[in-house]
Design a protein around this motif. Structure first.
Motif, PDB file in Angstrom:
ATOM      1  N   SER A   1       4.984  -1.515  -7.100  1.00  0.00           N
ATOM      2  CA  SER A   1       5.954  -0.470  -7.111  1.00  0.00           C
ATOM      3  C   SER A   1       5.660   0.868  -7.588  1.00  0.00           C
ATOM      4  O   SER A   1       4.890   0.983  -8.765  1.00  0.00           O
ATOM      5  N   TYR A   2       6.225   1.939  -6.991  1.00  0.00           N
ATOM      6  CA  TYR A   2       5.781   3.286  -7.519  1.00  0.00           C
ATOM      7  C   TYR A   2       6.930   4.301  -7.097  1.00  0.00           C
ATOM      8  O   TYR A   2       7.514   4.046  -6.192  1.00  0.00           O
TER       9      TYR A   2
ATOM     10  N   LEU B   1      -2.367   4.334  -1.048  1.00  0.00           N
ATOM     11  CA  LEU B   1      -2.891   3.200  -1.713  1.00  0.00           C
ATOM     12  C   LEU B   1      -4.071   2.721  -0.886  1.00  0.00           C
ATOM     13  O   LEU B   1      -3.991   2.279   0.603  1.00  0.00           O
TER      14      LEU B   1
ATOM     15  N   GLN C   1       1.644   0.768   4.706  1.00  0.00           N
ATOM     16  CA  GLN C   1       2.925   0.436   3.953  1.00  0.00           C
ATOM     17  C   GLN C   1       3.267   1.013   2.753  1.00  0.00           C
ATOM     18  O   GLN C   1       4.421   1.468   2.236  1.00  0.00           O
ATOM     19  N   PHE C   2       2.342   1.660   2.193  1.00  0.00           N
ATOM     20  CA  PHE C   2       2.235   2.072   0.888  1.00  0.00           C
ATOM     21  C   PHE C   2       1.939   3.759   0.772  1.00  0.00           C
ATOM     22  O   PHE C   2       2.049   4.148  -0.105  1.00  0.00           O
TER      23      PHE C   2
ATOM     24  N   THR D   1       7.886   3.361  -3.164  1.00  0.00           N
ATOM     25  CA  THR D   1       8.046   2.448  -2.421  1.00  0.00           C
ATOM     26  C   THR D   1       9.345   1.998  -1.909  1.00  0.00           C
ATOM     27  O   THR D   1      10.153   2.735  -2.333  1.00  0.00           O
TER      28      THR D   1
ATOM     29  N   GLU E   1       7.340  -4.341  -4.196  1.00  0.00           N
ATOM     30  CA  GLU E   1       6.893  -4.787  -2.524  1.00  0.00           C
ATOM     31  C   GLU E   1       5.473  -5.734  -2.955  1.00  0.00           C
ATOM     32  O   GLU E   1       4.682  -5.479  -3.648  1.00  0.00           O
TER      33      GLU E   1
ATOM     34  N   LEU F   1       1.956  -7.097  -2.224  1.00  0.00           N
ATOM     35  CA  LEU F   1       0.884  -6.614  -1.893  1.00  0.00           C
ATOM     36  C   LEU F   1      -0.169  -7.679  -1.721  1.00  0.00           C
ATOM     37  O   LEU F   1      -0.850  -8.369  -2.356  1.00  0.00           O
TER      38      LEU F   1
END
Length: 167
Positions: A59-60, A73, A100-101, A117, A124, A126
């Motif tokens: 998460s970020y 990422l 996705q990230f 995220t 989410e 990974l």
């Protein structure tokens, strides 16, 4: 600004502590709550361990009051190309990272630029094999956001959590 950053840090710490106490999953292996300064044409990065085999999650939320920026990422082999780019070399590829990230920060109603995220920074899964590199980018890499030649340094706040699920 400093008061808001302190309050956000305290709130995020309390939330992380509460999640651990409530058994909402996994062992936190990386936790970052940090103000970062990114010179024009460069990026701030943090290497992250592989958590894909254990059902890990990330998460970020990265925010800035200055201007838009990009977040990537990367898997380790992708990061090599990014690193070449910001060092002024001409890499043979410019991968997007794990799509996705990897995001462009967008302006919120409050005038702050944010990349996060899903659901405002929720965890989410990974599943991609690591290790990884999380990057706050302030360059023209992939031209996600355009930066002029005389751009100022970017000031951003990064909240990042990487979780390994050992259940």
């Amino acid at each position: 600004m400093r008061r808001r950053t302190l309050l956000r840090s305290l709130g995020a710490s309390a939330a992380a502590f509460g999640a651990g106490c409530l058994g909402l999953g996994g062992e936190v292996v990386v936790s970052v709550q940090q103000s970062v300064r990114v010179p024009a044409g460069e990026g701030w990065s943090r290497e992250l361990p592989d958590v894909s085999d254990s059902g890990g999650a990330i998460s970020y939320e990265a925010t800035s009051e200055d201007e838009s920026f990009d977040v990537y990422l990367f898997r380790a082999e992708q990061f090599r190309y990014y690193d070449e780019y910001v060092k002024g070399r001409d890499p043979e590829r410019t991968p997007k990272g794990i799509e996705q990230f990897s995001k462009v920060a967008v302006e919120t109603d409050g005038g702050v630029y944010e990349a996060a995220t899903a659901n405002g920074g929720a965890r989410e899964s990974l599943d991609a094999a690591g290790p990884y590199h999380f990057v706050v980018d302030h360059s023209n890499y992939r031209l996600g956001h355009r930066m002029d030649d005389h751009a100022d340094e970017l000031s951003a706040f990064v909240e990042l959590e990487l979780v390994e699920d050992r259940i």
